[in-house]
Design a protein around this motif. Structure first.
Motif, PDB file in Angstrom:
ATOM      1  N   PHE A   6       1.171  -1.189   0.082  1.00 45.27           N
ATOM      2  CA  PHE A   6      -0.316  -0.096   0.186  1.00 45.27           C
ATOM      3  C   PHE A   6       0.721   1.294   0.352  1.00 45.27           C
ATOM      4  N   THR A  12       5.169   3.943  -1.175  1.00 45.10           N
ATOM      5  CA  THR A  12       4.951   2.159  -1.945  1.00 45.10           C
ATOM      6  C   THR A  12       5.775   1.686  -0.856  1.00 45.10           C
ATOM      7  N   LEU A  52      -7.591   6.733   4.896  1.00 54.54           N
ATOM      8  CA  LEU A  52      -7.415   6.064   4.354  1.00 54.54           C
ATOM      9  C   LEU A  52      -8.251   6.146   2.487  1.00 54.54           C
ATOM     10  N   ASP A  53      -7.514   6.648   1.274  1.00 53.22           N
ATOM     11  CA  ASP A  53      -7.812   6.733  -0.031  1.00 53.22           C
ATOM     12  C   ASP A  53      -9.015   8.325   0.769  1.00 53.22           C
ATOM     13  N   THR A  62      -8.915  -1.339  11.970  1.00 51.89           N
ATOM     14  CA  THR A  62      -8.518  -1.885  10.696  1.00 51.89           C
ATOM     15  C   THR A  62      -7.590  -3.336  10.146  1.00 51.89           C
ATOM     16  N   GLU A  66      -7.043  -4.953   4.845  1.00 51.21           N
ATOM     17  CA  GLU A  66      -8.211  -3.857   4.253  1.00 51.21           C
ATOM     18  C   GLU A  66      -7.884  -2.896   3.608  1.00 51.21           C
ATOM     19  N   CYS A  67      -6.133  -2.763   3.834  1.00 53.33           N
ATOM     20  CA  CYS A  67      -5.787  -1.311   3.513  1.00 53.33           C
ATOM     21  C   CYS A  67      -4.891  -1.332   1.732  1.00 53.33           C
ATOM     22  N   SER A  68      -4.833  -3.184   1.408  1.00 59.37           N
ATOM     23  CA  SER A  68      -3.597  -3.124   0.775  1.00 59.37           C
ATOM     24  C   SER A  68      -4.034  -2.918  -0.999  1.00 59.37           C
ATOM     25  N   GLY A  69      -2.919  -2.077  -1.264  1.00 60.33           N
ATOM     26  CA  GLY A  69      -3.379  -0.976  -2.479  1.00 60.33           C
ATOM     27  C   GLY A  69      -4.452   0.323  -2.598  1.00 60.33           C
ATOM     28  N   LYS A  70      -4.231   0.835  -1.004  1.00 60.19           N
ATOM     29  CA  LYS A  70      -4.823   1.884  -1.209  1.00 60.19           C
ATOM     30  C   LYS A  70      -3.691   2.713  -0.767  1.00 60.19           C
ATOM     31  N   GLU A  71      -4.454   3.737  -0.385  1.00 59.39           N
ATOM     32  CA  GLU A  71      -3.424   4.855   0.492  1.00 59.39           C
ATOM     33  C   GLU A  71      -3.529   5.172   1.596  1.00 59.39           C
TER      34      GLU A  71
END
Length: 151
Positions: A6, A12, A52-53, A62, A66-71
């Protein structure tokens, strides 16, 4: 253990962690990001509030999965180099912090509110659920109003 990738404050990152590890511990223990504070671990005090995003979230409850691939943005990612975010500036101008422990979460909650509402009412500001044990709520409200005028 699985790896989760993430973005944290524009960089990254990948962490090796159990799927249910709270994001707060991935940030603090695995990545050394210390701005989000541990207060309660059950989404009550909100000292860990981050984004988160672009939306306020509480990393203490959290899972990292659930944060994979997010900002993820924490208080460390709010300023632009040496230029503070207008909410951070307002916090200083209004002398909000006493002990300061909850302030990263308070500031991140205020930024999220101001993204949604350009000129929040007292009721909208008071609806922020972040706890301040020092009781600087009046100064927090004034800082949010001051920041809103600058944005």
């Amino acid at each position: 253990m699985p790896n989760y990738t993430f973005t944290v404050n524009g960089k990254t990152v990948t962490v090796d962690a159990p799927a249910d590890l709270p994001m707060l511990w991935a940030l603090r223990d695995k990545l050394g990001v210390r701005g989000p504070k541990y207060g309660c671990g059950i989404n009550v005090c909100k000292a860990c509030t981050s984004h988160l995003d672009g939306e306020a979230f509480n990393p203490c409850v959290t899972p990292v999965s659930e944060c994979s691939g997010k900002e993820v943005t924490t208080i460390e990612g709010l300023a632009d180099g040496d230029d503070l975010h207008p909410v951070q500036e307002a916090w200083l101008e209004q002398d909000v912090a006493q002990c300061g422990y909850c302030q990263p979460g308070q500031i991140m909650a205020a930024v999220a509110l101001l993204k949604k509402t350009k000129n929040p009412t007292d009721a909208e500001i008071d609806a922020i659920e972040n706890v301040c044990r020092c009781g600087t709520y009046f100064r927090i409200r004034e800082a949010i109003k001051s920041a809103a005028a600058k944005l």
